[in-house]
Each structure stands twice: as structure tokens, then as C-alpha cells.
Design an enzyme around this catalytic site. Structure first.
Site, PDB file in Angstrom:
ATOM      1  N   THR A   7       0.844  -1.187   0.000  1.00  0.00           N
ATOM      2  CA  THR A   7       0.000   0.000   0.000  1.00  0.00           C
ATOM      3  C   THR A   7       0.882   1.240   0.000  1.00  0.00           C
ATOM      4  O   THR A   7       1.706   1.422   0.900  1.00  0.00           O
ATOM      5  CB  THR A   7      -0.910  -0.014   1.241  1.00  0.00           C
ATOM      6  OG1 THR A   7      -1.648  -1.229   1.210  1.00  0.00           O
ATOM      7  CG2 THR A   7      -1.872   1.163   1.235  1.00  0.00           C
ATOM      8  N   LEU A  12      -6.381  -8.026   1.379  1.00  0.00           N
ATOM      9  CA  LEU A  12      -6.403  -9.233   2.203  1.00  0.00           C
ATOM     10  C   LEU A  12      -6.621  -8.874   3.662  1.00  0.00           C
ATOM     11  O   LEU A  12      -5.920  -8.013   4.190  1.00  0.00           O
ATOM     12  CB  LEU A  12      -5.067  -9.975   2.081  1.00  0.00           C
ATOM     13  CG  LEU A  12      -4.557 -10.241   0.668  1.00  0.00           C
ATOM     14  CD1 LEU A  12      -3.163 -10.860   0.726  1.00  0.00           C
ATOM     15  CD2 LEU A  12      -5.513 -11.171  -0.078  1.00  0.00           C
ATOM     16  N   GLU A  42      -6.436 -10.186   7.549  1.00  0.00           N
ATOM     17  CA  GLU A  42      -5.749 -11.235   8.304  1.00  0.00           C
ATOM     18  C   GLU A  42      -6.739 -12.290   8.782  1.00  0.00           C
ATOM     19  O   GLU A  42      -7.859 -11.969   9.171  1.00  0.00           O
ATOM     20  CB  GLU A  42      -5.009 -10.621   9.496  1.00  0.00           C
ATOM     21  CG  GLU A  42      -3.843  -9.776   9.043  1.00  0.00           C
ATOM     22  CD  GLU A  42      -3.023  -9.246  10.209  1.00  0.00           C
ATOM     23  OE1 GLU A  42      -2.906  -9.935  11.229  1.00  0.00           O
ATOM     24  OE2 GLU A  42      -2.483  -8.133  10.068  1.00  0.00           O
ATOM     25  N   ASN A 102     -10.039   1.239   2.351  1.00  0.00           N
ATOM     26  CA  ASN A 102      -9.715   1.113   3.776  1.00  0.00           C
ATOM     27  C   ASN A 102     -10.330   2.258   4.574  1.00  0.00           C
ATOM     28  O   ASN A 102     -10.888   2.043   5.659  1.00  0.00           O
ATOM     29  CB  ASN A 102      -8.196   1.109   3.976  1.00  0.00           C
ATOM     30  CG  ASN A 102      -7.625  -0.292   3.881  1.00  0.00           C
ATOM     31  OD1 ASN A 102      -8.365  -1.261   3.730  1.00  0.00           O
ATOM     32  ND2 ASN A 102      -6.315  -0.409   3.947  1.00  0.00           N
ATOM     33  N   ALA A 151     -20.025  -2.687  16.358  1.00  0.00           N
ATOM     34  CA  ALA A 151     -19.469  -1.729  17.326  1.00  0.00           C
ATOM     35  C   ALA A 151     -18.517  -2.470  18.261  1.00  0.00           C
ATOM     36  O   ALA A 151     -18.676  -3.670  18.509  1.00  0.00           O
ATOM     37  CB  ALA A 151     -20.601  -1.094  18.119  1.00  0.00           C
ATOM     38  N   GLY A 152     -17.533  -1.775  18.781  1.00  0.00           N
ATOM     39  CA  GLY A 152     -16.589  -2.443  19.681  1.00  0.00           C
ATOM     40  C   GLY A 152     -15.581  -1.471  20.248  1.00  0.00           C
ATOM     41  O   GLY A 152     -15.903  -0.304  20.504  1.00  0.00           O
ATOM     42  N   CYS A 186      -2.961  -2.516   9.103  1.00  0.00           N
ATOM     43  CA  CYS A 186      -3.337  -1.704   7.938  1.00  0.00           C
ATOM     44  C   CYS A 186      -4.090  -0.439   8.288  1.00  0.00           C
ATOM     45  O   CYS A 186      -3.656   0.661   7.962  1.00  0.00           O
ATOM     46  CB  CYS A 186      -4.212  -2.531   6.994  1.00  0.00           C
ATOM     47  SG  CYS A 186      -3.265  -3.690   6.036  1.00  0.00           S
TER      48      CYS A 186
END
Ligand code: UDX
Length: 432
Positions: free
Chosen positions: A118, A148, A150, A203, A247-248, A255
Site C-alpha cells: 500500500t 487481504l 488477516e 480502507n 461496534a466495539g 493496515c
């Protein structure tokens, strides 16, 4: 079938190489670290990633590892899969990309240098210029970003949503596309700058969704709604879709944090203040710390309290601790004077600040604890609210930083429950 050379035996390089070998190509992966090359030659994958070991073993005949750049001299495609970590200023550090360009051996024919790493928009133009300056006008250039994730990298490679190929001429793009011939996916062909931007924009959009739902969660907490139901209701709108609405404790990993900074810096270096992205990053930083507030609300002063952090990797199915929320949480808890225990089924926790006690089992981590915090949604933690754990803890409080558990089940098992953006806590308080 083609002969593919890969620069960089890190996660992207090894996954890419193993998958190209699986597709039938002959692959040479080159790295500069002897220990890495030795390990891979003897069949040891130096990271935890689903299916990669099997692909390496199954395609051993088509896959070699080398320290010697001359071994890739006859490759038709040379993939750049090196790290682009952030510099002090948040820009992407391209020194490893440039060292690949500097180390290119004499190449015959019309090979294509393909950028998987990237990189900021405009890098391809600079590399084209650099190749020309080094007398490598015959080396074509393409951008073919990786998407990709992980833990799912092999599946993401073999069954991608799309393949993006940026090249300045059709022949180069056709060549890169031919490598993926047996994969059924739409191919987006564009100029190099746009291909570079697709990766950064994709992203940034995913991170925006995460910070958005985390802010909605915080408003849910203030108003008594349940973000899990809200996300379900929002996500069924076909214009919005269900993905990246969990949510978290915020995003981490190799990345998102670095790519968001790199895009923000890229915009600002180009004279544009990317306000939305700046807010996305700030929301994420604050989100990692919200658990501390919840713990204080429940436990009062955290001095001398014992907190078990369950799950240390930035997400499940990986041992990757880069930018993991567990690191920020552990540091904050230690600063508050708490005793911190950590458990993870795979990550060894070496990146955690000094003073955290790493435990070999969930039960060991929660024994005598005042709170058990689910930091990473490992499947093993679905069964956290058991009678064994209930007996082992000093105070039966589960803070579910990933909304992994059913609050009612947890309540029935005799624990107090705090999720993210869920009303259980306020209901309990009302009842009290
Ligand atoms: C990501 C992108 O998915 C991938 O396309 C890109 O190439 C690299 O970055 P990765 O970092 O491996 O991949 O993991 P991903 O599964 O996307 O999760 C990233 C982070 O977002 C994790 O910390 C995860 O916990 C968090 N996340 C994800 C949420 O908090 N909520 C969600 O709904 C989804």
C-alpha cells in the site's frame, strides 16, 4: 503459467506467493533476512494465518525462497510486497520499496514490476521515473493492491470481490490480469494513480463505517437503544449493507491505523484537510479508552483492582498485536494502578507494556479478578459466563468490548454485564 518473483517474505508476500503457486504459477520469494528464508525453506510459516501452511506444503514444488536477487532475474512479474510503515510524520515510509527498485537485477525481456504494497497516490509515477533513470525503461509497471484481511487472507485472494489493476498500457494490464485467469472476479482496470487510491479509499471507507457505528453505539448508550439491533436494522438496507457495522473497542491492526494516517497525510501534503478521516481516527482513539470509563463506573477507583484482558490480538484468528486495543487498555489500566492480566489463545502478548501478567488460560486470568474484559472476540470466549468462571472471579463483572455475548444469558449466569452500545447496564441500574 508464469514465473512470478516476489520481494518480501512477510505476510503479504508469503500469502501472495503461496496463492500464485496454488494457481499453478512458479514462484520465487526473495527476502533479505536469512532467518526468515531459512524458516520458510524448512516449511515453517513465521506467522499465524489460516491455510498458508497447507498451501506452502502442497505447492512446495513450485515455490522457492531465496536471499539472492539474481534468482528472480528471469521472472516475468516482480511483485513488491514489502512493508510501508508510517514515518514520524505519519507519511508512508517507502524506503523498502525503493530498495527493491535499487536492487533489481539485470532483467531480460519485458518484465512487469507490480506494486502490492500500500503506497501513497503518485508513488507509481515516481517509480516509473526511477526505473527510467536506472536504464530500466523496458520494465513495465503496474499497481495491483491487495485487499487481504488477516485470518481470511487466502480466501480473500482466491475469492476476491474484485481485482484492481492500474497500468499505463493495455498490454501490461492484460499480463497482470492473466495471472488471475482462473479466479472468477470482476477486474477493475484503471490508471496507476486511481488503483493506488482505490486501496486507500476502500480502507478509509471501512474505517469510517467502524467509527460511525461506534459513535452510534455511544449515542445508544446515552439513549437506551441497542446498537446490535440498530446495526442489523441499518445493515439490511441494500444501499448500506451489513458489513463493518460491528461496534466495539475500535479498529487496530497492521493496515487501518497506518493507512488512515498515510491518507490523511497524503491529503494534507497535497493541501487538503481531510476532516472526515481526521474525525474517524479520533473517534477510534477515544473508543479504545471507553472501557476504562465503564470499569470506573462499576468499580470506582481502579487502584489495586485486578482486571483480566481476554484476547490480546487486534482481532481473532491472528497473533498480530499491531495497534491492538489491548495495548492501550493495558497501559491505561496500569496507569490507573490496576493489576492487569492478559490471555490470548495465540498472541504471546510480548508487545504489551511491562507489568501485565500473561496467563495460560481464561480461568487463570479471571481468578480473583474484579472484571473480565473481552477485548478480542475469540470463539473460545463465547463460553465465558460459566459457573467455573463465576466461582473464580472476585467480582462477577464482564465488560464485553466486542458485544460477543448475549447480555441476558450473562445476567442469568450471575454476572453484571456491560457491552458497547447496549442498554443492559442502564436497565440493571434502573432495577437497582
Ligand atoms: C483490513 C482490510 O479488511 C483489508 O482489506 C486490508 O487489506 C487490510 O486491512 P485487517 O486489518 O486484517 O484487514 O482486518 P479486518 O478484519 O478488516 O479488521 C480490521 C479492524 O477493524 C479490526 O481491529 C476489527 O476488530 C475492526 N472491526 C472490523 C470492527 O471494529 N468492526 C467491524 O465491524 C469490522
Amino acid at each position: 503459467m508464469a514465473k512470478v518473483g516476489i520481494f518480501g517474505a512477510g505476510w503479504v508476500g508469503v500469502v501472495t506467493g503461496a496463492c500464485f503457486a496454488e494457481l499453478g504459477h512458479t514462484v520465487v520469494i526473495r527476502d533479505i533476512v536469512p532467518e526468515k528464508v531459512d524458516a520458510l525453506r524448512s516449511g515453517v510459516v513465521p506467522f499465524h494465518e489460516t491455510d498458508v501452511q497447507e498451501l506452502l506444503t502442497g505447492n512446495a514444488g513450485r515455490l522457492t525462497f531465496t536471499l539472492d536477487v539474481a534468482d528472480i532475474a528471469d521472472c516475468e512479474f516482480l511483485f513488491v510486497c514489502v512493508d510501508t510503515p508510517p514515518t514520524q510524520s505519519g507519511d508512508a515510509d517507502l524506503s523498502r520499496v525503493w530498495s527493491v527498485v535499487d536492487q533489481l537485477p539485470a532483467l531480460a525481456g519485458r518484465p512487469v514490476l507490480v506494486m502490492k504494497s500500500t503506497v501513497p497516490v503518485g508513488t507509481g509515477d515516481k517509480i516509473r521515473h526511477g526505473l527510467d533513470q536506472r536504464g530500466l525503461e523496458h520494465v513495465a509497471y503496474a499497481s495491483n493492491p491487495e485487499f487481504l484481511a488477516e485470518g481470511n487472507a487466502v480466501r480473500d485472494f482466491m475469492q476476491p470481490d474484485r481485482i484492481v489493476i492500474g497500468a499505463d498500457d493495455g498490454e501490461t494490464a492484460d499480463g497482470v490480469a492473466s495471472l488471475y485467469e482462473s479466479i472468477d472476479a470482476p477486474i477493475v482496470r484503471c490508471d496507476v494513480n486511481s488503483a493506488e487510491m482505490v486501496k486507500l479509499a476502500a480502507n478509509a471507507f471501512l474505517m469510517t463505517r467502524i467509527s460511525f457505528i461506534n459513535e452510534i453505539a455511544n449515542v445508544c448508550e446515552a439513549t437506551g437503544a441497542d446498537v446490535v439491533k440498530v446495526a442489523e436494522g441499518v445493515g439490511l438496507d441494500h444501499r448500506l449493507g451489513p458489513h463493518f457495522l460491528r461496534a466495539g473497542l475500535g479498529y487496530g491492526g497492521s493496515c487501518f491505523p497506518k493507512d488512515s494516517l498515510a491518507l490523511k497525510q497524503l491529503a494534507s501534503n497535497s493541501g487538503y484537510h481531510f476532516q472526515l478521516l481526521a474525525a474517524v481516527i479520533e473517534v477510534n482513539e477515544l473508543q479504545k479508552r471507553r472501557v476504562i470509563g465503564k470499569l470506573k463506573q462499576r468499580l470506582g477507583n481502579l487502584q489495586g483492582k485486578t482486571v483480566a484482558l481476554l484476547g490480546l490480538a487486534f482481532k481473532p484468528n491472528t497473533d498480530d498485536m499491531r495497534e491492538a486495543p489491548s495495548i492501550v487498555l493495558a497501559s491505561r489500566l496500569l496507569a490507573e494502578g490496576a493489576a492487569v492480566r492478559g490471555w490470548d489463545p495465540v498472541a504471546d502478548g510480548t508487545k504489551l507494556p511491562e507489568g501485565v501478567t500473561i496467563c495460560g488460560s481464561v480461568l487463570e486470568a479471571v481468578t480473583g479478578a474484579d472484571a473480565a474484559v473481552i477485548v478480542t472476540e475469540w470463539a473460545e470466549l463465547r463460553e465465558l459466563a460459566t459457573s467455573d468462571v463465576r466461582v473464580a472471579v472476585r467480582n462477577p463483572l464482564i465488560v464485553d468490548g466486542r458485544n460477543l455475548l448475549n447480555p441476558d444469558d450473562v445476567g442469568r449466569a450471575g454476572f453484571a454485564y456491560e457491552g458497547i452500545g447496549r442498554p443492559a447496564a442502564s436497565r440493571e441500574l434502573e432495577r437497582a
